[in-house]
Design a protein around this motif. Structure first.
Motif, short mmCIF file in Angstrom:
data_model
loop_
_atom_site.label_atom_id
_atom_site.label_comp_id
_atom_site.label_asym_id
_atom_site.label_seq_id
_atom_site.Cartn_x
_atom_site.Cartn_y
_atom_site.Cartn_z
N UNK A 69 11.68 -5.17 6.82
CA UNK A 69 11.02 -6.00 7.82
C UNK A 69 10.11 -7.01 7.14
N UNK A 70 9.87 -8.10 7.81
CA UNK A 70 8.98 -9.13 7.28
C UNK A 70 7.55 -8.63 7.15
N UNK A 71 7.22 -7.56 7.85
CA UNK A 71 5.86 -7.02 7.79
C UNK A 71 5.64 -6.09 6.61
N UNK A 72 6.69 -5.79 5.84
CA UNK A 72 6.51 -5.01 4.63
C UNK A 72 7.20 -3.68 4.58
N UNK A 73 7.73 -3.19 5.68
CA UNK A 73 8.41 -1.90 5.66
C UNK A 73 9.81 -2.06 5.10
N UNK A 74 10.23 -1.09 4.29
CA UNK A 74 11.57 -1.10 3.70
C UNK A 74 11.99 0.34 3.46
N UNK A 75 13.27 0.63 3.59
CA UNK A 75 13.72 2.00 3.34
C UNK A 75 14.35 2.16 1.96
N UNK A 76 14.00 1.28 1.02
CA UNK A 76 14.41 1.47 -0.38
C UNK A 76 13.50 2.52 -1.01
N UNK A 77 13.83 3.04 -2.20
CA UNK A 77 12.97 4.06 -2.82
C UNK A 77 11.51 3.63 -2.98
N UNK A 78 11.27 2.38 -3.37
CA UNK A 78 9.88 1.91 -3.51
C UNK A 78 9.20 1.82 -2.15
N UNK A 79 9.92 1.30 -1.16
CA UNK A 79 9.36 1.17 0.17
C UNK A 79 9.02 2.50 0.81
N UNK A 80 9.81 3.53 0.51
CA UNK A 80 9.53 4.87 1.04
C UNK A 80 8.28 5.47 0.43
N UNK A 81 7.88 4.97 -0.76
CA UNK A 81 6.63 5.41 -1.39
C UNK A 81 5.46 4.50 -1.00
N UNK A 82 5.68 3.63 -0.02
CA UNK A 82 4.67 2.68 0.46
C UNK A 82 4.26 1.67 -0.59
N UNK A 83 5.19 1.30 -1.47
CA UNK A 83 4.96 0.27 -2.47
C UNK A 83 5.66 -1.00 -1.98
N UNK A 84 4.97 -2.12 -2.06
CA UNK A 84 5.57 -3.39 -1.63
C UNK A 84 6.72 -3.75 -2.56
N UNK A 85 7.93 -3.88 -2.04
CA UNK A 85 9.11 -4.18 -2.84
C UNK A 85 9.52 -5.64 -2.65
N UNK A 86 10.39 -6.11 -3.52
CA UNK A 86 10.82 -7.50 -3.43
C UNK A 86 11.77 -7.72 -2.26
N UNK A 87 12.35 -6.65 -1.71
CA UNK A 87 13.16 -6.79 -0.50
C UNK A 87 12.28 -7.28 0.66
N UNK A 88 11.12 -6.67 0.79
CA UNK A 88 10.22 -7.07 1.86
C UNK A 88 9.61 -8.45 1.59
#
Length: 114
Positions: free
Chosen positions: A86-105
């Motif tokens: 999502x544009x707001x920062x949520x992502x279901x990639x491994x980094x996003x699941x650890x609440x780390x801002x990823x480049x996908x977001x």
């Protein structure tokens, strides 16, 4: 028989949904592509390497909007996984699941901001 025009053969821009006259690998029209590049140049909230990776995703056409440019499908680096981000920062990639801002977001943020 139905006549095809150049605009309908190549689809529509992923951002503004206008008909494309020429096929593009990223799926964006020239005006939207310029807006995306401008948003990436002026982005100071994310690290430079994340912005560069996000632009690479956009140029390869590896990010596709699902709902009103808020939710996106993003292809992983190796091309084996699809992530929802999502544009707001949520992502279901491994980094996003650890609440780390990823480049996908970051890529989703750039598309939404443009």
């Amino acid at each position: 028989m139905r006549a095809h025009t150049k605009a309908t053969e190549h689809g529509r821009c992923l951002k503004c949904r206008r008909p494309l006259r020429k096929p593009t690998p990223d799926g964006y029209g020239p005006k939207c592509r310029a807006k995306l590049r401008r948003a990436a140049r002026t982005d100071t909230t994310h690290p430079k390497w994340q912005t560069a990776k996000a632009m690479e995703l956009l140029e390869l056409g590896a990010i596709v909007p699902l709902r009103q440019n808020r939710i996106f499908l993003v292809v992983s680096d190796d091309g084996t996984e699809l992530y929802r981000t999502a544009a707001t920062g949520q992502c279901n990639c491994p980094a996003g699941l650890r609440s780390v801002r990823c480049y996908h977001s970051v890529a989703a943020h750039l598309v939404a901001a443009a």
